[in-house]
Scaffold this motif. Structure first.
Motif, PDB file in Angstrom:
ATOM      1  N   LEU A 256      -1.273   9.817   7.767  1.00  0.00           N
ATOM      2  CA  LEU A 256      -0.239  10.841   7.674  1.00  0.00           C
ATOM      3  C   LEU A 256       1.091  10.174   7.322  1.00  0.00           C
ATOM      4  O   LEU A 256       1.473   9.165   7.925  1.00  0.00           O
ATOM      5  CB  LEU A 256      -0.106  11.590   9.003  1.00  0.00           C
ATOM      6  N   THR A 257       1.785  10.742   6.343  1.00  0.00           N
ATOM      7  CA  THR A 257       3.127  10.301   6.001  1.00  0.00           C
ATOM      8  C   THR A 257       4.066  11.502   6.103  1.00  0.00           C
ATOM      9  O   THR A 257       3.804  12.547   5.493  1.00  0.00           O
ATOM     10  CB  THR A 257       3.204   9.726   4.577  1.00  0.00           C
ATOM     11  N   THR A 258       5.136  11.340   6.861  1.00  0.00           N
ATOM     12  CA  THR A 258       6.058  12.447   7.115  1.00  0.00           C
ATOM     13  C   THR A 258       7.477  12.046   6.704  1.00  0.00           C
ATOM     14  O   THR A 258       7.929  10.947   7.019  1.00  0.00           O
ATOM     15  CB  THR A 258       6.064  12.834   8.606  1.00  0.00           C
ATOM     16  N   ILE A 259       8.147  12.964   6.005  1.00  0.00           N
ATOM     17  CA  ILE A 259       9.563  12.765   5.686  1.00  0.00           C
ATOM     18  C   ILE A 259      10.376  13.606   6.665  1.00  0.00           C
ATOM     19  O   ILE A 259      10.244  14.832   6.718  1.00  0.00           O
ATOM     20  CB  ILE A 259       9.880  13.188   4.241  1.00  0.00           C
ATOM     21  N   ASN A 260      11.213  12.936   7.447  1.00  0.00           N
ATOM     22  CA  ASN A 260      12.054  13.609   8.433  1.00  0.00           C
ATOM     23  C   ASN A 260      13.504  13.618   7.957  1.00  0.00           C
ATOM     24  O   ASN A 260      13.999  12.616   7.410  1.00  0.00           O
ATOM     25  CB  ASN A 260      11.982  12.897   9.789  1.00  0.00           C
ATOM     26  N   LEU A 261      14.185  14.723   8.186  1.00  0.00           N
ATOM     27  CA  LEU A 261      15.611  14.836   7.873  1.00  0.00           C
ATOM     28  C   LEU A 261      16.394  14.964   9.175  1.00  0.00           C
ATOM     29  O   LEU A 261      16.102  15.855   9.996  1.00  0.00           O
ATOM     30  CB  LEU A 261      15.880  16.061   6.995  1.00  0.00           C
ATOM     31  N   LEU A 262      17.357  14.082   9.380  1.00  0.00           N
ATOM     32  CA  LEU A 262      18.191  14.098  10.581  1.00  0.00           C
ATOM     33  C   LEU A 262      19.650  14.250  10.165  1.00  0.00           C
ATOM     34  O   LEU A 262      20.138  13.503   9.304  1.00  0.00           O
ATOM     35  CB  LEU A 262      17.997  12.815  11.392  1.00  0.00           C
ATOM     36  N   GLU A 263      20.359  15.190  10.785  1.00  0.00           N
ATOM     37  CA  GLU A 263      21.743  15.462  10.418  1.00  0.00           C
ATOM     38  C   GLU A 263      22.717  14.869  11.431  1.00  0.00           C
ATOM     39  O   GLU A 263      22.459  14.879  12.637  1.00  0.00           O
ATOM     40  CB  GLU A 263      21.993  16.962  10.357  1.00  0.00           C
ATOM     41  N   THR A 264      23.848  14.368  10.924  1.00  0.00           N
ATOM     42  CA  THR A 264      25.014  14.078  11.747  1.00  0.00           C
ATOM     43  C   THR A 264      26.183  14.829  11.116  1.00  0.00           C
ATOM     44  O   THR A 264      26.006  15.604  10.171  1.00  0.00           O
ATOM     45  CB  THR A 264      25.308  12.572  11.805  1.00  0.00           C
ATOM     46  N   THR A 265      27.372  14.587  11.602  1.00  0.00           N
ATOM     47  CA  THR A 265      28.532  15.323  11.095  1.00  0.00           C
ATOM     48  C   THR A 265      28.763  15.079   9.619  1.00  0.00           C
ATOM     49  O   THR A 265      29.004  16.010   8.843  1.00  0.00           O
ATOM     50  CB  THR A 265      29.794  14.937  11.885  1.00  0.00           C
ATOM     51  N   ASN A 266      28.672  13.808   9.190  1.00  0.00           N
ATOM     52  CA  ASN A 266      29.024  13.445   7.812  1.00  0.00           C
ATOM     53  C   ASN A 266      27.845  12.960   6.979  1.00  0.00           C
ATOM     54  O   ASN A 266      27.977  12.810   5.768  1.00  0.00           O
ATOM     55  CB  ASN A 266      30.096  12.346   7.816  1.00  0.00           C
ATOM     56  N   GLU A 267      26.707  12.702   7.627  1.00  0.00           N
ATOM     57  CA  GLU A 267      25.603  12.072   6.914  1.00  0.00           C
ATOM     58  C   GLU A 267      24.279  12.787   7.164  1.00  0.00           C
ATOM     59  O   GLU A 267      24.134  13.541   8.126  1.00  0.00           O
ATOM     60  CB  GLU A 267      25.448  10.600   7.349  1.00  0.00           C
ATOM     61  N   VAL A 268      23.352  12.491   6.276  1.00  0.00           N
ATOM     62  CA  VAL A 268      21.965  12.901   6.445  1.00  0.00           C
ATOM     63  C   VAL A 268      21.112  11.638   6.437  1.00  0.00           C
ATOM     64  O   VAL A 268      21.274  10.788   5.555  1.00  0.00           O
ATOM     65  CB  VAL A 268      21.511  13.837   5.313  1.00  0.00           C
ATOM     66  N   THR A 269      20.255  11.497   7.427  1.00  0.00           N
ATOM     67  CA  THR A 269      19.330  10.363   7.469  1.00  0.00           C
ATOM     68  C   THR A 269      17.948  10.845   7.064  1.00  0.00           C
ATOM     69  O   THR A 269      17.435  11.831   7.615  1.00  0.00           O
ATOM     70  CB  THR A 269      19.265   9.735   8.875  1.00  0.00           C
ATOM     71  N   ILE A 270      17.381  10.152   6.084  1.00  0.00           N
ATOM     72  CA  ILE A 270      16.040  10.491   5.601  1.00  0.00           C
ATOM     73  C   ILE A 270      15.078   9.400   6.050  1.00  0.00           C
ATOM     74  O   ILE A 270      15.306   8.219   5.779  1.00  0.00           O
ATOM     75  CB  ILE A 270      16.024  10.618   4.058  1.00  0.00           C
ATOM     76  N   GLU A 271      14.025   9.804   6.742  1.00  0.00           N
ATOM     77  CA  GLU A 271      13.018   8.859   7.227  1.00  0.00           C
ATOM     78  C   GLU A 271      11.684   9.114   6.531  1.00  0.00           C
ATOM     79  O   GLU A 271      11.251  10.262   6.422  1.00  0.00           O
ATOM     80  CB  GLU A 271      12.817   9.009   8.740  1.00  0.00           C
TER      81      GLU A 271
END
Length: 346
Positions: A256-271
């Motif tokens: 399984l491969t999953t792309i996660n999106l995490l938000e902060t105030t100014n940025e987006v983290t893509i895992e």
């Protein structure tokens, strides 16, 4: 080395001249007062002449040398440290020369490191090119020596040769890309776009490759309908393609491969997270280097140019963002990078 005060030289010359004059003039019939006065006058005049002469001739040349040295140091690591603590031109000259020597030493060390990296890079390129070229040569020569008559062998060898030629083409394309990046020829075309749509498109693009290994591709998003980022769409597309390809290529069958999106105030983290074999901790600091192989045995079964992660790192850092990897052997790996949020969503 013991420093000599700047007044010492004219003083020594004046004293030597005064002593010499006093010995010579002692043979003349002069009164003691006249003799002492004349010796004092000659000594003082000699001192003044020598001091002024040294200041005008020697020190003026030293000042010119200082200016040239300062010019050589400008725009270097010392550009904010140009004020010398010296109280005279000789001290300043000594200070500037030491700084210049230190700067040139750093430059030489950097050049040596660049030369080492150049040689290592050329060696890696030669090694990567040699394998597919030799394989293609072997298949073609075998066919020319008689195997062409056997249709089954001909079809199999031509298929393998085509596979190696395709790999060679990808390798050359990646080499051109990374050379252009490092030469500063690739410019970013920044725009606002919905990163969710991009992830969806990339998953659809690579879904067939994933199914060939029974790997499931999925994505986890925040609740918002859109998540806008400010970046170069095509460069980030290539980053995601490279990371997902890497996950599929080295992931375990049925994984399984999953792309996660995490938000902060100014940025987006893509895992990009997978449950594959993982990477040993000792390899993690070098995983983004060109041609670095964490598992050489696995690379032989899964051909790779060895440049994909290096290109990913260059593209992300060109956006002035961060990329990193965490991994545990037997559990999986997570490649993460950040992007700036669209100004409309701040």
């Amino acid at each position: 080395m013991r420093k000599i005060p700047p007044l010492s030289l004219p003083l020594y010359l004046a004293l030597a001249t005064g002593i010499a004059y006093s010995l010579i003039s002692a043979s003349f019939s002069l009164s003691l007062l006249v003799w002492l006065s004349s010796v004092a006058i000659v000594t003082i005049l000699t001192f003044i002449v020598c001091y002024v002469g040294i200041r005008k001739i020697l020190y003026s040349q030293i000042e010119d040398i200082n200016k040239e040295i300062i010019g050589s140091i400008q725009n270097t690591v010392f550009k904010n440290k140009m004020q010398s603590r010296g109280t005279n031109e000789l001290d300043k000259l000594s200070s500037y020369v030491k700084r210049l020597i230190q700067e040139k030493t750093i430059e030489i060390d950097n050049l040596k490191e660049l030369e080492r990296m150049r040689k290592e890079f050329l060696g890696d390129v030669a090694h990567e090119l040699r394998s597919p070229i030799f394989n293609v040569q072997g298949y073609i020569h075998t066919l020319m020596e008689g195997a062409m008559e056997d249709e089954e062998v001909r079809t199999r060898f031509l298929g393998k040769a085509a596979k190696h030629v395709d790999h060679l083409g990808i390798l050359v394309e990646d080499l051109v890309t990374i050379s252009r990046i490092e030469a500063g020829e690739i410019k970013l075309e920044l725009e606002d776009f919905n990163v969710k749509e991009l992830i969806h498109d990339v998953i659809e693009l690579l879904d067939l490759s994933a199914k060939q290994k029974s790997i499931v591709l999925s994505a986890k998003y925040p609740d918002e309908q859109e998540l806008m980022v400010y970046a170069d769409l095509q460069k980030i597309r290539q980053v995601l393609i490279n990371l997902l390809n890497n996950s599929i290529k080295y992931g375990r069958d049925g994984g399984l491969t999953t792309i996660n999106l995490l938000e902060t105030t100014n940025e987006v983290t893509i895992e990009v997270a997978d449950n594959g074999e993982g990477i040993a901790e000792k390899h993690l600091p070098r995983i983004f280097e060109r041609f670095y192989r964490a598992d050489k045995a696995r690379v032989r079964s899964e051909p790779s140019t060895g440049l994909g992660l290096a290109i990913v790192k260059h593209f992300v850092e060109a956006h002035k963002q961060k990329i990193w990897v965490t991994s545990r052997e037997g559990i999986g790996s997570i490649f993460s990078f950040t992007l700036e949020k669209s100004r409309e969503q701040l």
